[in-house]
Design a protein around this motif. Structure first.
Motif, PDB file in Angstrom:
ATOM      1  N   ALA A  90       0.387  -9.026   0.183  1.00 25.37           N
ATOM      2  CA  ALA A  90       1.215  -7.665   0.236  1.00 25.37           C
ATOM      3  C   ALA A  90       0.460  -6.387   0.707  1.00 25.37           C
ATOM      4  O   ALA A  90      -1.084  -6.178  -0.057  1.00 25.37           O
ATOM      5  CB  ALA A  90       1.900  -7.422  -1.509  1.00 25.37           C
ATOM      6  N   ARG A  91       0.741  -5.160   1.082  1.00 24.91           N
ATOM      7  CA  ARG A  91       0.803  -4.326   1.365  1.00 24.91           C
ATOM      8  C   ARG A  91       1.003  -3.791  -0.634  1.00 24.91           C
ATOM      9  O   ARG A  91       1.615  -2.845  -0.944  1.00 24.91           O
ATOM     10  CB  ARG A  91       1.243  -3.285   2.062  1.00 24.91           C
ATOM     11  N   LEU A  92      -0.289  -2.886  -0.372  1.00 20.12           N
ATOM     12  CA  LEU A  92      -0.246  -2.024  -1.642  1.00 20.12           C
ATOM     13  C   LEU A  92      -1.525  -0.182  -1.225  1.00 20.12           C
ATOM     14  O   LEU A  92      -2.317  -0.411  -1.341  1.00 20.12           O
ATOM     15  CB  LEU A  92      -1.356  -2.184  -3.115  1.00 20.12           C
ATOM     16  N   GLY A  93      -0.503   0.078  -0.373  1.00 28.48           N
ATOM     17  CA  GLY A  93      -0.122   1.493  -0.320  1.00 28.48           C
ATOM     18  C   GLY A  93      -1.046   1.516   1.526  1.00 28.48           C
ATOM     19  O   GLY A  93      -0.062   0.766   2.164  1.00 28.48           O
ATOM     20  N   HIS A  94      -2.807   1.559   1.976  1.00 28.47           N
ATOM     21  CA  HIS A  94      -2.732   1.093   3.505  1.00 28.47           C
ATOM     22  C   HIS A  94      -3.785  -0.325   2.919  1.00 28.47           C
ATOM     23  O   HIS A  94      -4.576  -1.016   4.003  1.00 28.47           O
ATOM     24  CB  HIS A  94      -3.441   2.362   3.512  1.00 28.47           C
TER      25      HIS A  94
END
Length: 227
Positions: A90-94
């Motif tokens: 998943a994306r967590l911020g950048h």
């Protein structure tokens, strides 16, 4: 100066005791070793594949590494297996990381207990420590937690994750996301039991974090289980 951290480490007890975790750890280490993406994984490689329970800290005055290891033994002896439910990229911020797809309450409880249990071993933050965190960018709650525990993303601000990349610029996002999806596809959706905590150590500024010791949870305690 030496720093320590308390991590959840999939596969910490080896393939026989933790086959799912060992498979995930092997895939992550293979990801970090990819020459085509090494400029995207500098930080995760240095800190090691892990889920943070107690963020890196220097030992408080009067505390020793031996005492820390003994405290980790005692902490682990009172714990039982928790499960990382169906981890997915998943994306967590950048950043990109593996996170749980299902209930995280047991892992959150483990992390909260670790934050509190090892707090007595943490030296106070220096002015340089505070400046590096850029507290002006934190929310009021994160600033409160940062001042109390030396790290802003604990307790109600905690989200368990296993970091896989440095910040990914927008122009590289599609390439990195496609590579991650392919690389971890065989493991997506497989529950990963976590049956130990691990102490990691950074022996000097900028050095890689390395496994210092592994501490099995109660039902996994066995002679020779320490790294």
């Amino acid at each position: 100066m030496t720093r320590y951290a308390v991590y959840a480490l999939p596969g910490a007890l080896g393939e026989a005791a933790e086959p799912e975790g060992a498979a995930l750890r092997a895939a992550a280490e293979a990801w970090f070793a990819r020459p085509d993406l090494r400029d995207r994984t500098l930080g995760p490689r240095r800190y090691g594949f892990h889920g943070t329970l107690k963020a890196p800290f220097r030992l408080a005055e009067g505390r020793t590494e031996e005492e820390l290891r003994a405290a980790a033994d005692a902490f682990a002896a009172g714990r039982h297996e928790v499960v990382l439910r169906s981890p997915r990229v998943a994306r967590l911020g950048h950043f990109r990381a593996l996170i749980a797809s299902g209930d995280e309450s047991d892992i959150a409880t483990l992390a909260e207990d670790a934050v509190r249990a090892f707090e007595a071993f943490r030296a106070p933050l220096t002015e340089a420590d505070v400046a590096r965190r850029r507290p002006e960018r934190l929310t009021p709650r994160q600033r409160e937690l940062f001042e109390r525990y030396g790290y802003p993303y604990v307790l109600d601000e905690f989200r368990f994750h296993l970091t896989l990349t440095d910040p990914v610029p927008p122009e590289a996002a599609d390439e990195v996301d496609a590579a991650l999806e392919t690389h971890f596809s065989a493991l997506t959706g497989v529950d990963v039991p976590l049956r130990a905590i691990a102490l990691f150590v950074e022996r000097g500024p900028g050095a890689d974090f390395e496994i210092l010791s592994v501490h099995p949870f109660a039902e996994n305690s066995a002679p020779g289980a320490h790294a």
